[in-house]
Scaffold this motif. Structure first.
Motif, PDB file in Angstrom:
ATOM      1  N   ARG A 210       0.839  -1.207   0.000  1.00 30.88           N
ATOM      2  CA  ARG A 210       0.000   0.000   0.000  1.00 30.88           C
ATOM      3  C   ARG A 210       0.867   1.246   0.000  1.00 30.88           C
ATOM      4  O   ARG A 210       2.010   1.223   0.455  1.00 30.88           O
ATOM      5  N   GLY A 211       0.296   2.331  -0.508  1.00 32.69           N
ATOM      6  CA  GLY A 211       0.880   3.659  -0.302  1.00 32.69           C
ATOM      7  C   GLY A 211       1.838   4.145  -1.357  1.00 32.69           C
ATOM      8  O   GLY A 211       2.456   5.195  -1.172  1.00 32.69           O
ATOM      9  N   ILE A 212       1.978   3.408  -2.479  1.00 32.59           N
ATOM     10  CA  ILE A 212       2.894   3.921  -3.516  1.00 32.59           C
ATOM     11  C   ILE A 212       2.270   5.175  -4.121  1.00 32.59           C
ATOM     12  O   ILE A 212       1.147   5.157  -4.620  1.00 32.59           O
ATOM     13  N   ASP A 213       3.012   6.272  -4.027  1.00 32.19           N
ATOM     14  CA  ASP A 213       2.527   7.551  -4.566  1.00 32.19           C
ATOM     15  C   ASP A 213       2.887   7.575  -6.057  1.00 32.19           C
ATOM     16  O   ASP A 213       4.072   7.489  -6.397  1.00 32.19           O
ATOM     17  N   PRO A 214       1.886   7.685  -6.924  1.00 31.74           N
ATOM     18  CA  PRO A 214       2.192   7.640  -8.373  1.00 31.74           C
ATOM     19  C   PRO A 214       3.129   8.757  -8.823  1.00 31.74           C
ATOM     20  O   PRO A 214       3.752   8.645  -9.879  1.00 31.74           O
ATOM     21  N   SER A 215       3.268   9.803  -8.013  1.00 30.12           N
ATOM     22  CA  SER A 215       4.192  10.865  -8.426  1.00 30.12           C
ATOM     23  C   SER A 215       5.633  10.561  -7.999  1.00 30.12           C
ATOM     24  O   SER A 215       6.561  11.278  -8.361  1.00 30.12           O
ATOM     25  N   ASP A 216       5.826   9.498  -7.222  1.00 31.51           N
ATOM     26  CA  ASP A 216       7.189   9.072  -6.874  1.00 31.51           C
ATOM     27  C   ASP A 216       7.704   8.101  -7.932  1.00 31.51           C
ATOM     28  O   ASP A 216       6.938   7.513  -8.691  1.00 31.51           O
ATOM     29  N   PHE A 217       9.033   7.926  -7.956  1.00 30.20           N
ATOM     30  CA  PHE A 217       9.700   7.092  -8.959  1.00 30.20           C
ATOM     31  C   PHE A 217      10.030   5.770  -8.273  1.00 30.20           C
ATOM     32  O   PHE A 217      11.083   5.610  -7.670  1.00 30.20           O
ATOM     33  N   VAL A 218       9.052   4.859  -8.348  1.00 29.16           N
ATOM     34  CA  VAL A 218       9.215   3.574  -7.658  1.00 29.16           C
ATOM     35  C   VAL A 218       9.395   2.477  -8.704  1.00 29.16           C
ATOM     36  O   VAL A 218       8.568   2.333  -9.608  1.00 29.16           O
ATOM     37  N   VAL A 219      10.500   1.733  -8.578  1.00 29.73           N
ATOM     38  CA  VAL A 219      10.804   0.676  -9.544  1.00 29.73           C
ATOM     39  C   VAL A 219      10.405  -0.664  -8.917  1.00 29.73           C
ATOM     40  O   VAL A 219      10.833  -0.990  -7.810  1.00 29.73           O
ATOM     41  N   GLU A 252      17.234  11.798   0.800  1.00 25.12           N
ATOM     42  CA  GLU A 252      16.102  12.261   1.623  1.00 25.12           C
ATOM     43  C   GLU A 252      14.773  12.051   0.874  1.00 25.12           C
ATOM     44  O   GLU A 252      13.788  11.598   1.463  1.00 25.12           O
ATOM     45  N   GLN A 253      14.783  12.336  -0.413  1.00 24.85           N
ATOM     46  CA  GLN A 253      13.562  12.150  -1.216  1.00 24.85           C
ATOM     47  C   GLN A 253      13.209  10.670  -1.351  1.00 24.85           C
ATOM     48  O   GLN A 253      12.031  10.306  -1.313  1.00 24.85           O
ATOM     49  N   SER A 254      14.224   9.830  -1.502  1.00 24.61           N
ATOM     50  CA  SER A 254      13.949   8.377  -1.576  1.00 24.61           C
ATOM     51  C   SER A 254      13.275   7.912  -0.282  1.00 24.61           C
ATOM     52  O   SER A 254      12.308   7.142  -0.304  1.00 24.61           O
ATOM     53  N   TYR A 255      13.800   8.392   0.847  1.00 19.37           N
ATOM     54  CA  TYR A 255      13.193   7.993   2.137  1.00 19.37           C
ATOM     55  C   TYR A 255      11.774   8.522   2.286  1.00 19.37           C
ATOM     56  O   TYR A 255      10.911   7.846   2.858  1.00 19.37           O
ATOM     57  N   LYS A 256      11.513   9.720   1.751  1.00 21.05           N
ATOM     58  CA  LYS A 256      10.142  10.268   1.822  1.00 21.05           C
ATOM     59  C   LYS A 256       9.181   9.378   1.040  1.00 21.05           C
ATOM     60  O   LYS A 256       8.058   9.130   1.477  1.00 21.05           O
ATOM     61  N   ALA A 257       9.635   8.906  -0.120  1.00 24.06           N
ATOM     62  CA  ALA A 257       8.779   8.031  -0.935  1.00 24.06           C
ATOM     63  C   ALA A 257       8.531   6.711  -0.210  1.00 24.06           C
ATOM     64  O   ALA A 257       7.399   6.202  -0.181  1.00 24.06           O
ATOM     65  N   LEU A 258       9.589   6.168   0.415  1.00 29.26           N
ATOM     66  CA  LEU A 258       9.447   4.876   1.105  1.00 29.26           C
ATOM     67  C   LEU A 258       8.574   4.990   2.349  1.00 29.26           C
ATOM     68  O   LEU A 258       7.873   4.040   2.706  1.00 29.26           O
ATOM     69  N   ALA A 259       8.623   6.166   2.986  1.00 34.02           N
ATOM     70  CA  ALA A 259       7.845   6.342   4.230  1.00 34.02           C
ATOM     71  C   ALA A 259       6.341   6.199   3.964  1.00 34.02           C
ATOM     72  O   ALA A 259       5.576   5.871   4.877  1.00 34.02           O
ATOM     73  N   LYS A 260       5.933   6.408   2.727  1.00 38.67           N
ATOM     74  CA  LYS A 260       4.489   6.304   2.398  1.00 38.67           C
ATOM     75  C   LYS A 260       4.080   4.865   2.103  1.00 38.67           C
ATOM     76  O   LYS A 260       2.909   4.549   2.041  1.00 38.67           O
ATOM     77  N   ILE A 261       5.081   4.000   1.889  1.00 33.50           N
ATOM     78  CA  ILE A 261       4.801   2.630   1.417  1.00 33.50           C
ATOM     79  C   ILE A 261       4.805   1.658   2.593  1.00 33.50           C
ATOM     80  O   ILE A 261       5.620   1.772   3.506  1.00 33.50           O
ATOM     81  N   ASP A 262       3.879   0.719   2.521  1.00 35.34           N
ATOM     82  CA  ASP A 262       3.843  -0.264   3.591  1.00 35.34           C
ATOM     83  C   ASP A 262       3.453  -1.646   3.059  1.00 35.34           C
ATOM     84  O   ASP A 262       2.642  -1.754   2.146  1.00 35.34           O
ATOM     85  N   PHE A 263       4.089  -2.672   3.582  1.00 34.75           N
ATOM     86  CA  PHE A 263       3.615  -4.054   3.431  1.00 34.75           C
ATOM     87  C   PHE A 263       4.131  -4.819   4.636  1.00 34.75           C
ATOM     88  O   PHE A 263       5.114  -4.395   5.272  1.00 34.75           O
TER      89      PHE A 263
END
Ligand code: GLY
Length: 276
Positions: A210-219, A252-263
């Motif tokens: 859950r929580g992947i923000d479509p505006s983040d660059f998640v591979v 810092e931005q990578s960590y912000k993107a990860l902070a929104k993601i959970d499993f």
């Protein structure tokens, strides 16, 4: 003393020992007692290299080559580079300690001789060469060659290449790489890998993500869609890539993107870039 089983040993065939007596005992175990089975029928005794690792990528069409941006990855599972080896828990590019003079040394001492060697040995290789290096003092030493890109290095190298990747690969295939001018983004890119709890040993799959923000660059790596739900499907689940003016900003931005993601069981290192 570094002893390496010459055959394939699932990444476990290297043993580092402080004392000569221990090295002798280990060598006996490897050669005479087949500690790593057939893999240790032949053992390479190597120089111990003390330094900081980095990854160098080269693209070649068999005649000419382009050096791609350098990257540094973090292979151990635990913070402070501790614990088991993984494919890599994060990466950054450029590498702050690889300045222009050092990169020139890599080109002169490693890349150019490698490319010449391929031609002299009549090895018609076309594609990526990934050279694992270690900076010992001010000199690059080769640890390994791979004929592929790296994970997670790809996630930080490719975003910095401003050329059309297809055109680059087409020129590689057609032997016209010489005609390409590489354009590299000077900004920093980082990626941080989120893995399943237990990785690199056993782990569970099928956990809802859950929580992947479509505006983040998640591979995505070990993910799947099951019954229209995104779930984990491997040890290396995904990585959050980000761009910044320097590596600290990118991280810092990578960590912000990860902070929104959970499993369930999500784990990622909180110290990527700690040694830079
Ligand atoms: N990150 C290291 C590798 O791809 O082999």
């Amino acid at each position: 003393y570094v002893l390496k089983a010459d055959g394939l040993a699932a990444g476990k065939g290297v043993v580092i020992l402080e004392e000569l007596a221990d090295a002798k005992a280990e060598l006996t175990a490897m050669l005479a007692d087949a500690k790593f089975g057939k893999a240790s029928q032949k053992v390479v005794i190597e120089e111990f290299l003390d330094g900081i690792e980095l990854s160098c990528f080269v693209l070649t069409d068999g005649k000419s080559y382009k050096m791609l941006p350098m990257a540094k990855d973090y292979k151990r599972i635990g913070e402070g580079d501790t614990g088991l080896n993984t494919g890599g828990m994060g990466a950054v590019s450029p590498v702050p300690f690889a300045d222009e003079a050092f990169v020139q040394k890599i080109k002169d001492q490693v890349v150019a001789p490698t490319m010449r060697g391929l031609q002299l040995d009549r090895i018609p290789y076309v594609g990526f060469v990934f050279i694992g290096l270690i900076k010992v003092g001010e000199n690059p030493k080769v640890i390994e060659y791979n004929v592929r890109m790296g994970d997670p290095e790809t996630q930080v190298v490719l975003p910095r290449i401003q050329n059309d990747l297809f055109e680059l690969l087409q020129a590689t295939a057609f032997g016209t790489l010489d005609s390409i001018n590489l354009s590299i983004d000077k900004r920093s890119v980082s990626t941080i890998v989120a893995v399943s709890g237990g990785y690199p040993e056993s782990y569970e799959k099928g956990k809802a993500i859950r929580g992947i923000d479509p505006s983040d660059f998640v591979v995505h790596a070990g993910t799947a869609i099951v019954d229209e739900e995104l779930v984990t499907n491997g040890g290396r689940v995904l990585s959050a890539t980000a761009i910044g003016n320097d590596h600290n900003q990118a991280i810092e931005q990578s960590y912000k993107a990860l902070a929104k993601i959970d499993f369930e069981g999500i784990y990622y290192r909180k110290d990527i870039g700690f040694d830079l």
